[in-house]
Write an enzyme that holds these catalytic residues in place. Structure first.
Site, short mmCIF file in Angstrom:
data_model
loop_
_atom_site.label_atom_id
_atom_site.label_comp_id
_atom_site.label_asym_id
_atom_site.label_seq_id
_atom_site.Cartn_x
_atom_site.Cartn_y
_atom_site.Cartn_z
N SER A 129 0.83 -1.20 0.00
CA SER A 129 0.00 0.00 0.00
C SER A 129 0.87 1.26 0.00
CB SER A 129 -0.96 -0.04 1.20
OG SER A 129 -1.99 0.89 1.08
N ASP A 267 -9.46 -6.09 -3.96
CA ASP A 267 -8.62 -5.05 -3.35
C ASP A 267 -9.04 -3.64 -3.74
OD1 ASP A 267 -6.28 -3.63 -2.35
OD2 ASP A 267 -5.24 -5.55 -2.45
N HIS A 294 -7.67 -5.79 0.48
CA HIS A 294 -6.43 -5.03 0.59
C HIS A 294 -5.46 -5.68 1.59
CE1 HIS A 294 -4.07 -1.53 -0.25
NE2 HIS A 294 -4.10 -1.08 0.98
#
Length: 317
Positions: A129, A267, A294
């Site tokens: 991320s 995601d 995610h």
């Protein structure tokens, strides 16, 4: 005289060879933990596994998250050291609310500090991320010694991220969309309806399955919501912070090492987008992690670990 000369030449070549090899191989890393002083305080790091095989250096998400999701890479630590650390302000590192420290370059220097402390000559970067953005920033400034990069559910650009988020929000129930629209229109994000909408979105596209706590996760390690709100915003789909206009996606074209891109089937970093981004790197591989959001290291840990192991095996280093 010729024999003596040849002997000394042989010794010089041997010494030269040893010096060259010592620069190429890593020091023997021992499993354990420590702290490194950086501007603003101390950052905590931990090493799973040990040896001089090429290690992974893992950068967590957020901003303001923690490194503990990387405990889920413990299987890989049987093959090579896995280094994780909490960015300054969160986790087991010193906490703060000093906004002068919340700049991308400051985070890059924290990665550099860990690298310098452990005297790594070669390593793989892993970024999840926000950590993927940090990995790309670090590589762009300090590419030396990086054998490859693993981008997990990557964020590189706020415009791209929010465009994907809008598409995902459009698939939510009308009542959830209305709550989000009203909050963003009025810039009021602490209402019960917006908080509920955020939780619903997270259950679809964030962590889809019940949290699985790793056996190594035994020490209290809290995220820092101040950092998240200041740099990003009130939710994954609403960016109001200092990263609101952040966009470094073009730097992917300058990556000259092998790269692995992974993302969850459901995601926030949408598979269609991540696959497209992966094609910007000349030597890259894309893996869609099934039945995961995610938090793919929680939702489908084995698939992520397998993808990383196969990537590393292909590098034969």
């Amino acid at each position: 005289m010729n024999n003596i000369s040849n002997y000394y030449i042989f010794i010089l070549l041997l010494i030269s060879s040893c010096t060259f090899n010592s620069k190429q191989s890593n020091p023997f890393l021992q499993q354990g933990e420590g702290f490194v002083e950086v501007e603003g305080g101390k950052i905590w790091y931990g090493i799973m596994g040990e040896g001089d095989n090429t290690p992974l250096l893992c950068l967590h998400g957020g901003p303001g998250g923690t490194s503990k999701s990387y405990y889920n890479l413990s299987e890989i630590s049987k093959e090579r050291p896995v280094i994780l650390f909490d960015q300054l302000g969160t986790g087991r590192s010193d906490h703060h609310q000093d906004t002068t420290l919340l700049k991308v370059e400051m985070f890059v220097q924290q990665v550099k500090a860990i690298n310098s402390e452990l005297k790594l000559n070669k390593f793989y970067l892993v970024g999840s991320s926000w950590g993927a953005a940090l990995a790309l920033e670090y590589y762009s400034q300090y590419p030396e010694g990086i054998n490859g990069i693993i981008f997990n559910s990557p964020y590189f650009s706020t415009p791209i991220w929010t465009e994907d988020a809008a598409k995902l929000v459009a698939g939510l129930p009308d009542s959830i969309q209305t709550a989000i629209h009203i909050a963003e229109r009025d810039s009021i994000f602490d209402t019960d309806s917006y908080i509920a909408a955020n939780s619903f979105f997270a259950s679809r596209h964030g962590r889809r399955k019940e949290l699985v706590k790793h056996p190594y996760d035994t020490v209290k390690s809290n995220r820092n919501t101040f950092i998240y709100n200041y740099m990003w915003g009130p939710s994954e789909f609403t960016a109001t912070g200092t990263l609101k206009d952040y966009d470094n996606v073009q730097s992917l074209k300058k990556v000259e090492v092998p790269a692995l891109f992974t993302t969850g089937e459901f995601d926030e970093a949408r598979p269609e987008t991540v696959k497209k981004l992966s094609k910007m790197v000349n030597d890259s591989r894309f893996v869609n992690i099934p039945d995961a959001g995610h938090f793919s290291l929680n939702d489908n840990r084995q698939a992520v670990v397998r993808a990383i192991q196969e990537f590393l095996e292909n590098q034969k280093k």
